[in-house]
Design a protein around this motif. Structure first.
Motif, PDB file in Angstrom:
ATOM      1  N   LEU A 240     -32.437 -62.139  61.162  1.00 39.60           N
ATOM      2  CA  LEU A 240     -32.424 -62.406  59.723  1.00 39.60           C
ATOM      3  C   LEU A 240     -32.373 -63.908  59.462  1.00 39.60           C
ATOM      4  CD1 LEU A 240     -29.860 -59.706  58.493  1.00 39.60           C
ATOM      5  CD2 LEU A 240     -32.357 -59.546  58.513  1.00 39.60           C
ATOM      6  N   ARG A 241     -31.528 -64.599  60.199  1.00 37.90           N
ATOM      7  CA  ARG A 241     -31.405 -66.051  60.027  1.00 37.90           C
ATOM      8  C   ARG A 241     -32.728 -66.764  60.336  1.00 37.90           C
ATOM      9  NH1 ARG A 241     -26.499 -64.409  62.278  1.00 37.90           N
ATOM     10  NH2 ARG A 241     -24.621 -65.114  61.163  1.00 37.90           N
ATOM     11  N   GLU A 242     -33.463 -66.215  61.300  1.00 35.69           N
ATOM     12  CA  GLU A 242     -34.720 -66.847  61.712  1.00 35.69           C
ATOM     13  C   GLU A 242     -35.915 -66.363  60.905  1.00 35.69           C
ATOM     14  OE1 GLU A 242     -35.028 -66.158  65.897  1.00 35.69           O
ATOM     15  OE2 GLU A 242     -33.273 -67.415  66.377  1.00 35.69           O
ATOM     16  N   GLY A 243     -35.672 -65.433  59.991  1.00 38.34           N
ATOM     17  CA  GLY A 243     -36.770 -64.937  59.161  1.00 38.34           C
ATOM     18  C   GLY A 243     -37.722 -64.014  59.891  1.00 38.34           C
ATOM     19  N   ILE A 244     -37.270 -63.409  61.001  1.00 34.71           N
ATOM     20  CA  ILE A 244     -38.111 -62.487  61.761  1.00 34.71           C
ATOM     21  C   ILE A 244     -38.085 -61.124  61.082  1.00 34.71           C
ATOM     22  CG2 ILE A 244     -38.411 -61.312  63.974  1.00 34.71           C
ATOM     23  CD1 ILE A 244     -37.115 -63.767  65.285  1.00 34.71           C
ATOM     24  N   ARG A 245     -39.251 -60.636  60.759  1.00 39.61           N
ATOM     25  CA  ARG A 245     -39.340 -59.353  60.051  1.00 39.61           C
ATOM     26  C   ARG A 245     -39.422 -58.212  61.066  1.00 39.61           C
ATOM     27  NH1 ARG A 245     -42.946 -60.555  54.557  1.00 39.61           N
ATOM     28  NH2 ARG A 245     -41.318 -61.857  53.578  1.00 39.61           N
ATOM     29  N   THR A 246     -38.263 -57.700  61.435  1.00 40.24           N
ATOM     30  CA  THR A 246     -38.192 -56.593  62.372  1.00 40.24           C
ATOM     31  C   THR A 246     -38.465 -55.286  61.623  1.00 40.24           C
ATOM     32  OG1 THR A 246     -35.816 -56.441  62.017  1.00 40.24           O
ATOM     33  CG2 THR A 246     -36.567 -57.812  63.853  1.00 40.24           C
ATOM     34  N   LEU A 247     -38.462 -54.168  62.350  1.00 46.01           N
ATOM     35  CA  LEU A 247     -38.876 -52.910  61.734  1.00 46.01           C
ATOM     36  C   LEU A 247     -38.018 -52.502  60.538  1.00 46.01           C
ATOM     37  CD1 LEU A 247     -40.983 -50.682  61.920  1.00 46.01           C
ATOM     38  CD2 LEU A 247     -39.438 -49.433  63.438  1.00 46.01           C
ATOM     39  N   PRO A 248     -36.670 -52.545  60.613  1.00 48.19           N
ATOM     40  CA  PRO A 248     -35.895 -52.178  59.418  1.00 48.19           C
ATOM     41  C   PRO A 248     -36.219 -53.061  58.211  1.00 48.19           C
ATOM     42  CG  PRO A 248     -34.468 -52.286  61.352  1.00 48.19           C
ATOM     43  CD  PRO A 248     -35.784 -52.869  61.759  1.00 48.19           C
ATOM     44  N   VAL A 249     -36.431 -54.341  58.452  1.00 48.87           N
ATOM     45  CA  VAL A 249     -36.767 -55.265  57.367  1.00 48.87           C
ATOM     46  C   VAL A 249     -38.117 -54.895  56.755  1.00 48.87           C
ATOM     47  CG1 VAL A 249     -37.333 -57.659  56.802  1.00 48.87           C
ATOM     48  CG2 VAL A 249     -35.387 -57.152  58.306  1.00 48.87           C
ATOM     49  N   LEU A 250     -39.078 -54.572  57.588  1.00 48.99           N
ATOM     50  CA  LEU A 250     -40.403 -54.186  57.090  1.00 48.99           C
ATOM     51  C   LEU A 250     -40.333 -52.922  56.239  1.00 48.99           C
ATOM     52  CD1 LEU A 250     -42.630 -54.880  60.215  1.00 48.99           C
ATOM     53  CD2 LEU A 250     -42.589 -56.183  58.084  1.00 48.99           C
ATOM     54  N   TYR A 251     -39.487 -51.988  56.638  1.00 51.70           N
ATOM     55  CA  TYR A 251     -39.335 -50.764  55.843  1.00 51.70           C
ATOM     56  C   TYR A 251     -38.740 -51.079  54.473  1.00 51.70           C
ATOM     57  CZ  TYR A 251     -40.458 -47.508  59.665  1.00 51.70           C
ATOM     58  OH  TYR A 251     -41.094 -46.790  60.647  1.00 51.70           O
ATOM     59  N   VAL A 252     -37.762 -51.978  54.433  1.00 45.81           N
ATOM     60  CA  VAL A 252     -37.172 -52.362  53.144  1.00 45.81           C
ATOM     61  C   VAL A 252     -38.214 -53.055  52.265  1.00 45.81           C
ATOM     62  CG1 VAL A 252     -35.473 -53.831  51.990  1.00 45.81           C
ATOM     63  CG2 VAL A 252     -34.824 -52.546  54.045  1.00 45.81           C
ATOM     64  N   LEU A 253     -38.945 -54.001  52.856  1.00 42.81           N
ATOM     65  CA  LEU A 253     -39.935 -54.753  52.077  1.00 42.81           C
ATOM     66  C   LEU A 253     -41.081 -53.868  51.615  1.00 42.81           C
ATOM     67  CD1 LEU A 253     -40.072 -58.061  54.163  1.00 42.81           C
ATOM     68  CD2 LEU A 253     -38.903 -57.665  51.986  1.00 42.81           C
ATOM     69  N   GLY A 254     -41.314 -52.777  52.312  1.00 38.90           N
ATOM     70  CA  GLY A 254     -42.382 -51.857  51.918  1.00 38.90           C
ATOM     71  C   GLY A 254     -41.960 -50.850  50.873  1.00 38.90           C
ATOM     72  N   SER A 255     -40.679 -50.849  50.525  1.00 34.94           N
ATOM     73  CA  SER A 255     -40.185 -49.920  49.511  1.00 34.94           C
ATOM     74  C   SER A 255     -40.478 -50.466  48.115  1.00 34.94           C
ATOM     75  CB  SER A 255     -38.687 -49.683  49.687  1.00 34.94           C
ATOM     76  OG  SER A 255     -37.969 -50.888  49.507  1.00 34.94           O
ATOM     77  N   PRO A 256     -40.642 -49.596  47.136  1.00 37.66           N
ATOM     78  CA  PRO A 256     -41.029 -50.056  45.792  1.00 37.66           C
ATOM     79  C   PRO A 256     -39.876 -50.619  44.966  1.00 37.66           C
ATOM     80  CG  PRO A 256     -40.850 -47.671  45.841  1.00 37.66           C
ATOM     81  CD  PRO A 256     -40.617 -48.137  47.250  1.00 37.66           C
ATOM     82  N   ASP A 257     -38.639 -50.330  45.336  1.00 36.24           N
ATOM     83  CA  ASP A 257     -37.515 -50.741  44.503  1.00 36.24           C
ATOM     84  C   ASP A 257     -37.292 -52.250  44.551  1.00 36.24           C
ATOM     85  OD1 ASP A 257     -36.652 -50.088  47.269  1.00 36.24           O
ATOM     86  OD2 ASP A 257     -34.755 -50.946  46.571  1.00 36.24           O
ATOM     87  N   GLU A 258     -36.797 -52.789  43.490  1.00 38.11           N
ATOM     88  CA  GLU A 258     -36.510 -54.229  43.403  1.00 38.11           C
ATOM     89  C   GLU A 258     -35.004 -54.438  43.592  1.00 38.11           C
ATOM     90  OE1 GLU A 258     -38.746 -56.611  43.230  1.00 38.11           O
ATOM     91  OE2 GLU A 258     -40.360 -55.126  43.194  1.00 38.11           O
ATOM     92  N   SER A 259     -34.514 -54.061  44.750  1.00 39.26           N
ATOM     93  CA  SER A 259     -33.084 -54.116  45.015  1.00 39.26           C
ATOM     94  C   SER A 259     -32.642 -55.527  45.405  1.00 39.26           C
ATOM     95  CB  SER A 259     -32.722 -53.147  46.139  1.00 39.26           C
ATOM     96  OG  SER A 259     -33.358 -53.554  47.344  1.00 39.26           O
ATOM     97  N   ARG A 260     -31.344 -55.725  45.411  1.00 41.32           N
ATOM     98  CA  ARG A 260     -30.769 -56.988  45.873  1.00 41.32           C
ATOM     99  C   ARG A 260     -31.157 -57.243  47.331  1.00 41.32           C
ATOM    100  NH1 ARG A 260     -28.869 -62.165  45.747  1.00 41.32           N
ATOM    101  NH2 ARG A 260     -27.017 -62.438  47.059  1.00 41.32           N
ATOM    102  N   LEU A 261     -31.113 -56.191  48.165  1.00 40.93           N
ATOM    103  CA  LEU A 261     -31.465 -56.339  49.576  1.00 40.93           C
ATOM    104  C   LEU A 261     -32.908 -56.785  49.736  1.00 40.93           C
ATOM    105  CD1 LEU A 261     -30.881 -56.057  52.593  1.00 40.93           C
ATOM    106  CD2 LEU A 261     -31.413 -53.617  52.397  1.00 40.93           C
ATOM    107  N   ARG A 262     -33.792 -56.176  48.992  1.00 34.30           N
ATOM    108  CA  ARG A 262     -35.216 -56.544  49.088  1.00 34.30           C
ATOM    109  C   ARG A 262     -35.419 -58.002  48.694  1.00 34.30           C
ATOM    110  NH1 ARG A 262     -40.257 -56.254  46.612  1.00 34.30           N
ATOM    111  NH2 ARG A 262     -41.864 -55.215  47.870  1.00 34.30           N
ATOM    112  N   ALA A 263     -34.699 -58.460  47.690  1.00 36.79           N
ATOM    113  CA  ALA A 263     -34.813 -59.857  47.249  1.00 36.79           C
ATOM    114  C   ALA A 263     -34.303 -60.807  48.330  1.00 36.79           C
ATOM    115  CB  ALA A 263     -34.032 -60.053  45.953  1.00 36.79           C
ATOM    116  N   LEU A 264     -33.201 -60.444  48.980  1.00 35.57           N
ATOM    117  CA  LEU A 264     -32.660 -61.284  50.044  1.00 35.57           C
ATOM    118  C   LEU A 264     -33.631 -61.398  51.214  1.00 35.57           C
ATOM    119  CD1 LEU A 264     -28.978 -59.974  50.088  1.00 35.57           C
ATOM    120  CD2 LEU A 264     -29.676 -62.327  49.566  1.00 35.57           C
ATOM    121  N   LEU A 265     -34.276 -60.295  51.576  1.00 40.84           N
ATOM    122  CA  LEU A 265     -35.172 -60.282  52.735  1.00 40.84           C
ATOM    123  C   LEU A 265     -36.531 -60.898  52.431  1.00 40.84           C
ATOM    124  CD1 LEU A 265     -34.389 -56.694  54.083  1.00 40.84           C
ATOM    125  CD2 LEU A 265     -33.597 -58.877  55.019  1.00 40.84           C
TER     126      LEU A 265
END
Length: 330
Positions: A240-265
């Motif tokens: 996360l610190r290095e900005g590496i988009r691992t699989l869990p991160v990709l799943y979050v970013l691919g979700s339609p919701d505009e959550s706090r987590l999605r904004a952070l990632l």
């Protein structure tokens, strides 16, 4: 100095455990001898990562696969060294591209010397691998060339990122299969071929080893989020610190919701003051369940191929490794 296997794999069969220990020792000896040069500096630079340790995962795969033929066949140990030299050479290059200051707990070659030395040392290891490979025959040379092509293509895909319209998750899995899975698949294939195992066994081992390799990397993705530093030996949230988009991160970013987590990632590297919040939100997100399901699917793919192998102790060792890959991910 011999290196330990990748995991504390419980090998119940005493003879198999002795065979693997003996094989690891022989590989370590030839590995060190193969990088000796008339130039003392070349030797020093080449042994830098060898002496830093490493778990010889790919060596273990070669030796276990060789159990399905004649594990004492003369090409098995040189074949394992070819695989290990290829892996080590790629690490020298990876550290340059990633500007990594540390590798295996020691200063990386590029940090100890400079990028030019690191790149040329990696090239030297590839050349030494080719020298050993020349004695193993054209079929092994072709497999190595095809594997190396996949390694490079995987690195290029990772560097460029997904094309417009390409599914980021599918792209990511393909990168893992090429960058990591391909050389582990070659490890299984080398062990089978060089030991004279039947062709159907060779194919099963190659597919199973690739699936294990992909699953192992997916496990690392989960560990970066779910583990504590004492469990994994790695600081949670490093990716996360290095900005590496691992699989869990990709799943979050691919979700339609505009959550706090999605904004952070979505912002890229997560700021230090936001890491703990991000980890907490991610640990409770369905993306972790999705990522675990993907890891399980790859492990089950490996198990399916392993289940069709001859019923010898090495088969059960491979199955134990599958169990370990799942267990280590939490």
């Amino acid at each position: 100095m011999s290196a330990p296997p990748v995991v504390d794999l419980p090998i119940e069969d005493e003879r198999l455990a002795q065979d693997i220990a003996s094989g690891l020792s022989a590989v370590e000896k030839l590995l060190r001898a193969s990088v000796e040069s008339e130039d003392a500096f070349v030797t020093e630079a080449s042994k830098h990562l060898i002496e830093a340790g490493g778990k010889r995962f790919r060596t273990l795969m070669v030796l276990l696969a060789a159990q399905f033929g004649d594990p004492s066949a003369p090409g098995v140990v040189p074949g394992a060294v070819v695989i290990e030299l290829t892996h080590l050479g790629s690490l020298y290059h990876d550290d340059v591209m990633d500007e990594a200051p540390v590798r295996r707990g020691s200063p990386s070659a590029n940090a100890r010397w400079d990028n030019t030395v690191a790149i040329l040392t990696g090239d030297y290891l590839f050349a030494q691998a080719s020298d050993l490979l020349a004695d193993l025959g054209p079929e092994l040379i072709r497999i190595q060339a095809q594997t190396f092509s996949r390694l490079v293509q995987g690195q290029i895909r990772e560097t460029i990122g997904p094309r417009e319209g390409e599914d980021p998750v599918a792209h990511y899995i393909k990168v893992l299969a090429d960058k990591t899975g391909s050389l582990i698949a070659a490890s299984g294939r080398f062990g089978a071929l060089l030991s004279g195992a039947p062709a159907d066994v060779e194919e099963r081992l190659s597919r199973a080893c690739e699936a294990i390799g992909v699953a192992w990397q997916l496990g690392d993705d989960l560990l970066d989020v779910a583990s504590t530093s004492s469990e994994s030996g790695k600081t949670p949230g490093t990716d996360l610190r290095e900005g590496i988009r691992t699989l869990p991160v990709l799943y979050v970013l691919g979700s339609p919701d505009e959550s706090r987590l999605r904004a952070l990632l979505a912002a890229g590297p997560v700021a230090e003051e936001d890491v703990e919040e991000t980890l907490s939100l991610l640990r409770g997100h369905s993306a972790m369940v999705q990522a675990r399901a993907e890891l399980d699917a790859w492990v089950n793919r490996a198990r399916a191929d392993i289940s069709g192998l001859p019923d010898i102790p090495a088969k059960h060792a491979f199955l134990a490794l599958c169990d370990y890959v799942v267990e280590r991910s939490g």
